[in-house]
Design an enzyme around this catalytic site. Structure first.
Site, PDB file in Angstrom:
ATOM      1  N   TYR A   8      37.696  44.197  40.505  1.00 10.00           N
ATOM      2  CA  TYR A   8      37.081  44.662  41.957  1.00 10.00           C
ATOM      3  C   TYR A   8      38.103  44.647  43.050  1.00 10.00           C
ATOM      4  CZ  TYR A   8      34.522  43.051  46.025  1.00 10.00           C
ATOM      5  OH  TYR A   8      34.012  42.818  47.343  1.00 10.00           O
ATOM      6  N   LYS A  59      38.032  34.350  36.566  1.00  2.97           N
ATOM      7  CA  LYS A  59      37.890  33.904  37.778  1.00  2.97           C
ATOM      8  C   LYS A  59      36.479  33.267  37.934  1.00  2.97           C
ATOM      9  CE  LYS A  59      35.263  38.027  39.571  1.00  2.97           C
ATOM     10  NZ  LYS A  59      35.089  38.876  40.658  1.00  2.97           N
ATOM     11  N   SER A  88      43.696  31.541  46.072  1.00  2.34           N
ATOM     12  CA  SER A  88      42.470  31.543  46.529  1.00  2.34           C
ATOM     13  C   SER A  88      42.388  30.212  47.441  1.00  2.34           C
ATOM     14  CB  SER A  88      41.303  31.254  45.226  1.00  2.34           C
ATOM     15  OG  SER A  88      40.179  30.962  45.682  1.00  2.34           O
ATOM     16  N   TYR A 116      39.501  26.587  37.014  1.00  6.84           N
ATOM     17  CA  TYR A 116      39.984  27.827  37.708  1.00  6.84           C
ATOM     18  C   TYR A 116      40.768  27.730  38.927  1.00  6.84           C
ATOM     19  CZ  TYR A 116      39.635  31.810  40.883  1.00  6.84           C
ATOM     20  OH  TYR A 116      39.791  32.826  41.476  1.00  6.84           O
ATOM     21  N   LYS A 150      45.028  28.315  39.688  1.00  3.02           N
ATOM     22  CA  LYS A 150      45.465  29.026  40.971  1.00  3.02           C
ATOM     23  C   LYS A 150      46.694  28.175  41.546  1.00  3.02           C
ATOM     24  CE  LYS A 150      43.202  32.910  40.904  1.00  3.02           C
ATOM     25  NZ  LYS A 150      43.988  33.956  40.468  1.00  3.02           N
ATOM     26  N   TYR A 183      42.871  33.788  49.240  1.00  4.08           N
ATOM     27  CA  TYR A 183      41.779  34.881  49.721  1.00  4.08           C
ATOM     28  C   TYR A 183      40.609  33.817  49.996  1.00  4.08           C
ATOM     29  CZ  TYR A 183      43.746  38.360  46.224  1.00  4.08           C
ATOM     30  OH  TYR A 183      44.488  39.135  45.431  1.00  4.08           O
ATOM     31  N   PHE A 184      40.107  34.155  51.090  1.00  2.00           N
ATOM     32  CA  PHE A 184      38.799  33.704  51.318  1.00  2.00           C
ATOM     33  C   PHE A 184      37.513  34.266  50.556  1.00  2.00           C
ATOM     34  CE2 PHE A 184      39.406  29.842  54.035  1.00  2.00           C
ATOM     35  CZ  PHE A 184      40.898  29.829  53.799  1.00  2.00           C
ATOM     36  N   ASN A 185      36.652  34.796  50.903  1.00  2.00           N
ATOM     37  CA  ASN A 185      35.488  35.128  50.330  1.00  2.00           C
ATOM     38  C   ASN A 185      35.464  36.932  50.425  1.00  2.00           C
ATOM     39  OD1 ASN A 185      34.820  32.317  50.706  1.00  2.00           O
ATOM     40  ND2 ASN A 185      33.098  32.781  49.555  1.00  2.00           N
TER      41      ASN A 185
HETATM   42  P1  NAD Z   1      38.029  41.037  38.354  1.00  2.00           P
HETATM   43  O1  NAD Z   1      37.701  39.950  37.020  1.00  2.00           O
HETATM   44  O2  NAD Z   1      37.024  42.196  38.723  1.00  2.00           O
HETATM   45  O3  NAD Z   1      39.580  41.547  38.025  1.00  2.00           O
HETATM   46  C1  NAD Z   1      40.421  40.882  37.303  1.00  2.00           C
HETATM   47  C2  NAD Z   1      41.063  41.842  36.330  1.00  2.00           C
HETATM   48  O4  NAD Z   1      42.145  41.208  35.713  1.00  2.00           O
HETATM   49  C3  NAD Z   1      40.093  42.489  35.558  1.00  2.00           C
HETATM   50  O5  NAD Z   1      40.359  43.907  35.602  1.00  2.00           O
HETATM   51  C4  NAD Z   1      40.243  41.988  34.071  1.00  2.00           C
HETATM   52  O6  NAD Z   1      40.109  42.892  32.888  1.00  2.00           O
HETATM   53  C5  NAD Z   1      41.800  41.657  34.120  1.00  2.00           C
HETATM   54  N1  NAD Z   1      42.553  40.662  33.373  1.00  2.00           N
HETATM   55  C6  NAD Z   1      42.155  39.320  33.231  1.00  2.00           C
HETATM   56  N2  NAD Z   1      42.780  38.758  32.364  1.00  2.00           N
HETATM   57  C7  NAD Z   1      43.861  39.624  31.887  1.00  2.00           C
HETATM   58  C8  NAD Z   1      44.760  39.820  31.093  1.00  2.00           C
HETATM   59  N3  NAD Z   1      45.267  38.601  30.165  1.00  2.00           N
HETATM   60  N4  NAD Z   1      45.492  40.770  30.728  1.00  2.00           N
HETATM   61  C9  NAD Z   1      45.167  41.967  31.154  1.00  2.00           C
HETATM   62  N5  NAD Z   1      44.125  41.954  32.336  1.00  2.00           N
HETATM   63  C10 NAD Z   1      43.613  40.988  32.457  1.00  2.00           C
HETATM   64  O7  NAD Z   1      38.287  39.824  39.617  1.00  2.00           O
HETATM   65  P2  NAD Z   1      38.714  40.068  41.066  1.00  2.00           P
HETATM   66  O8  NAD Z   1      37.337  39.542  41.883  1.00  2.00           O
HETATM   67  O9  NAD Z   1      39.058  41.639  41.345  1.00  2.00           O
HETATM   68  O10 NAD Z   1      39.808  39.145  41.223  1.00  2.00           O
HETATM   69  C11 NAD Z   1      41.055  39.617  41.277  1.00  2.00           C
HETATM   70  C12 NAD Z   1      42.040  38.293  41.396  1.00  2.00           C
HETATM   71  O11 NAD Z   1      41.457  37.700  42.471  1.00  2.00           O
HETATM   72  C13 NAD Z   1      41.707  37.104  40.168  1.00  2.00           C
HETATM   73  O12 NAD Z   1      42.772  36.577  39.811  1.00  2.00           O
HETATM   74  C14 NAD Z   1      40.743  36.239  40.865  1.00  2.00           C
HETATM   75  O13 NAD Z   1      41.044  34.693  40.570  1.00  2.00           O
HETATM   76  C15 NAD Z   1      41.292  36.355  42.522  1.00  2.00           C
HETATM   77  N6  NAD Z   1      40.396  36.074  43.558  1.00  2.00           N
HETATM   78  C16 NAD Z   1      39.269  36.504  43.567  1.00  2.00           C
HETATM   79  C17 NAD Z   1      38.229  36.082  44.349  1.00  2.00           C
HETATM   80  C18 NAD Z   1      36.854  36.659  44.529  1.00  2.00           C
HETATM   81  O14 NAD Z   1      36.069  35.910  45.069  1.00  2.00           O
HETATM   82  N7  NAD Z   1      36.595  37.646  43.914  1.00  2.00           N
HETATM   83  C19 NAD Z   1      38.332  35.107  45.280  1.00  2.00           C
HETATM   84  C20 NAD Z   1      39.736  34.382  45.397  1.00  2.00           C
HETATM   85  C21 NAD Z   1      40.646  34.998  44.253  1.00  2.00           C
HETATM   86  N1  UDP Z   2      25.128  30.725  47.655  1.00  2.00           N
HETATM   87  C1  UDP Z   2      23.737  30.627  47.520  1.00  2.00           C
HETATM   88  N2  UDP Z   2      22.939  31.412  46.293  1.00  2.00           N
HETATM   89  C2  UDP Z   2      23.796  32.094  45.457  1.00  2.00           C
HETATM   90  C3  UDP Z   2      25.172  32.113  45.525  1.00  2.00           C
HETATM   91  C4  UDP Z   2      25.736  31.533  46.365  1.00  2.00           C
HETATM   92  O1  UDP Z   2      23.128  30.110  48.263  1.00  2.00           O
HETATM   93  O2  UDP Z   2      23.085  32.676  44.450  1.00  2.00           O
HETATM   94  C5  UDP Z   2      25.844  30.006  48.677  1.00  2.00           C
HETATM   95  C6  UDP Z   2      26.808  28.871  48.106  1.00  2.00           C
HETATM   96  O3  UDP Z   2      26.286  27.745  47.924  1.00  2.00           O
HETATM   97  C7  UDP Z   2      27.864  28.937  49.376  1.00  2.00           C
HETATM   98  C8  UDP Z   2      27.706  30.471  49.778  1.00  2.00           C
HETATM   99  O4  UDP Z   2      26.602  31.089  49.431  1.00  2.00           O
HETATM  100  O5  UDP Z   2      27.668  28.258  50.320  1.00  2.00           O
HETATM  101  C9  UDP Z   2      28.995  31.461  49.206  1.00  2.00           C
HETATM  102  O6  UDP Z   2      28.935  31.266  47.716  1.00  2.00           O
HETATM  103  P1  UDP Z   2      29.949  31.983  46.827  1.00  2.00           P
HETATM  104  O7  UDP Z   2      29.834  31.572  45.379  1.00  2.00           O
HETATM  105  O8  UDP Z   2      29.845  33.420  47.038  1.00  2.00           O
HETATM  106  O9  UDP Z   2      31.578  31.612  47.296  1.00  2.00           O
HETATM  107  P2  UDP Z   2      32.324  30.068  47.161  1.00  2.00           P
HETATM  108  O10 UDP Z   2      31.139  29.120  47.164  1.00  2.00           O
HETATM  109  O11 UDP Z   2      32.989  30.291  46.036  1.00  2.00           O
HETATM  110  O12 UDP Z   2      33.098  30.017  48.379  1.00  2.00           O
END
Ligand code: NAD
Ligand code: UDP
Length: 349
Positions: free
Chosen positions: A18, A94, A134, A158, A162, A186-188
């Site tokens: 993503y 994640k 994160s 998880y 990080k 990152y936040f959300n």
């Molecule tokens: P995602 O799952 O869409 O992307 C992660 C990618 O890493 C995937 O394409 C997966 O196939 C690949 N991957 C995982 N393990 C692997 C491995 N061992 N070898 C090769 N490829 C591998 O997740 P995302 O939401 O795009 O998140 C990307 C990064 O950002 C992650 O590390 C996640 O923890 C971090 N992050 C995400 C969020 C969020 O809310 N989406 C918030 C904070 C941090």
């Molecule tokens: N949340 C919710 N319903 C859902 C998913 C999330 O009410 O189905 C709420 C959750 O309790 C939080 C906010 O939405 O207050 C953001 O949740 P998310 O899981 O997206 O992010 P995180 O809590 O990891 O910051």
């Protein structure tokens, strides 16, 4: 001025995911060469095809598992042959709940992938890394807005992967001053590329708020469950700092340019957020406006481990990188909705 030429060739782990797909587009649009390393364990090869369509440029793909020792030699060789000058490291698992159920798998995958990447970057003499950390590394008792000096204290495996990776990068940079690292907290991340061609594609029932709302809006799910309406927030529901994924992606480019221009080694933590918090009900209302669809919801009990409110102090990223988030909550909803509407079944559609 950042010396752009220094980091023209970027290894992007997790680039099919993503956030990674948006980072890939941002890097390619900035003229960088990109080598994606991904094993598609939580993504689809179609994402890579679409990255190439959105941002023609020098894009290579290596399909390997970064955490599998049997793939390590291939990865090290590919990173060297590519002529890597630095990396953006997003590969990782994640899902918080899954990490509680399968902690060892999470530690092996997230830490193992990082160690292989460090080895590859050492071999390629490309000791520069931007890591996707994160806000989940923060403890529960910080005052908002949370600065990078806030107390850490992740509450699940998880989050601990990080924090451990942040510390690994700090140790590596302390041991060898040629290493430069930024841990981006990152936040959300929400939203999608404005084209509607790439976006978040949760394979299963979404854990996060935005993909869940989007699936309700498109009719894939009946209603949203709002986890708690008795928090000490303005409407009782949880408050978070939602950030558009394209803004987030540009934050990586800014961090990379800042590292390239930096004479000093070391590892530093930097928040990527907007600095503004919205409640669950405010997010629902905004998505309703953007989609013109009804979003039925019910109030459900609080989700274990959730905190009432967290939003970033985004000042350090502005000060160091000159970066700040530009897009509004309405932009996030409009773009998330466009992606969902155009791809109701994600990349499999
Ligand atoms: P995602 O799952 O869409 O992307 C992660 C990618 O890493 C995937 O394409 C997966 O196939 C690949 N991957 C995982 N393990 C692997 C491995 N061992 N070898 C090769 N490829 C591998 O997740 P995302 O939401 O795009 O998140 C990307 C990064 O950002 C992650 O590390 C996640 O923890 C971090 N992050 C995400 C969020 C969020 O809310 N989406 C918030 C904070 C941090
Ligand atoms: N949340 C919710 N319903 C859902 C998913 C999330 O009410 O189905 C709420 C959750 O309790 C939080 C906010 O939405 O207050 C953001 O949740 P998310 O899981 O997206 O992010 P995180 O809590 O990891 O910051």
């Amino acid at each position: 001025m950042p010396s752009r030429a220094e980091i023209e060739k970027v290894v992007l782990t997790g680039g099919a995911g993503y956030i990674g797909s948006h980072v890939a587009v941002a890097l390619l649009e900035a003229g960088r060469d990109v080598l994606i390393v991904d094993n598609f364990c939580n993504s689809h090869p179609e994402a890579v095809v679409r990255i190439g369509e959105l941002a023609p440029g020098n894009l290579e793909l290596l399909e390997r598992d970064l955490a599998d020792p049997a793939h390590k030699d291939d990865i090290v060789k590919a990173v060297c042959d590519f002529g890597a000058q630095g990396a953006v490291h997003l590969a990782g698992l994640k899902a918080v709940g899954e990490s509680v159920a399968e902690p060892a798998r999470y530690y092996r995958n997230n830490l193992g992938a990082t160690l292989t990447l460090i080895e590859a970057l050492n071999a390629a003499a490309a000791k520069t890394i931007v890591f996707s950390s994160s806000a989940t590394v923060y403890g529960e008792r910080n005052k908002n807005p949370v600065t990078e000096a806030g107390a850490t204290g992740p509450t699940n495996p998880y989050g601990r992967t990080k924090l451990f990776i942040e510390d690994i990068l700090k140790d590596v940079a302390a041991a060898n001053s040629a290493w430069r690292a930024v841990n981006l907290r990152y936040f959300n991340p929400v939203g999608a590329h404005a084209s509607g061609r790439i976006g978040e594609d949760p394979g299963d029932i979404p854990n996060n708020l935005f993909p869940f709302i989007a699936q309700v809006a498109v009719g894939r799910r009946d209603k949203l469950r709002v986890f708690g309406d008795d928090y000490p927030t303005r409407d009782g529901t949880g408050v978070r700092d939602y950030i558009h994924v394209s803004d987030l992606a540009h934050g990586h480019l800014s961090a990379l340019d800042w590292l390239a221009a930096r004479q000093k080694g070391g590892a530093i933590d930097v928040n990527l957020g907007t600095g503004v918090g919205y409640s669950v009900l405010e997010a629902v209302a905004a998505f309703k406006r953007a989609s013109n669809r009804d979003i039925p919801y019910e109030i459900a009990p609080r989700r274990t481990g959730d905190i009432a409110e967290i939003y970033a102090d985004a000042g350090l990223a502005k000060k160091l990188f000159g970066w700040r988030a530009e897009k509004t909550l309405d932009d996030m909803c409009a773009d998330h909705w466009r992606w969902q509407r155009m791809n109701p079944d994600g990349y499999r559609g």
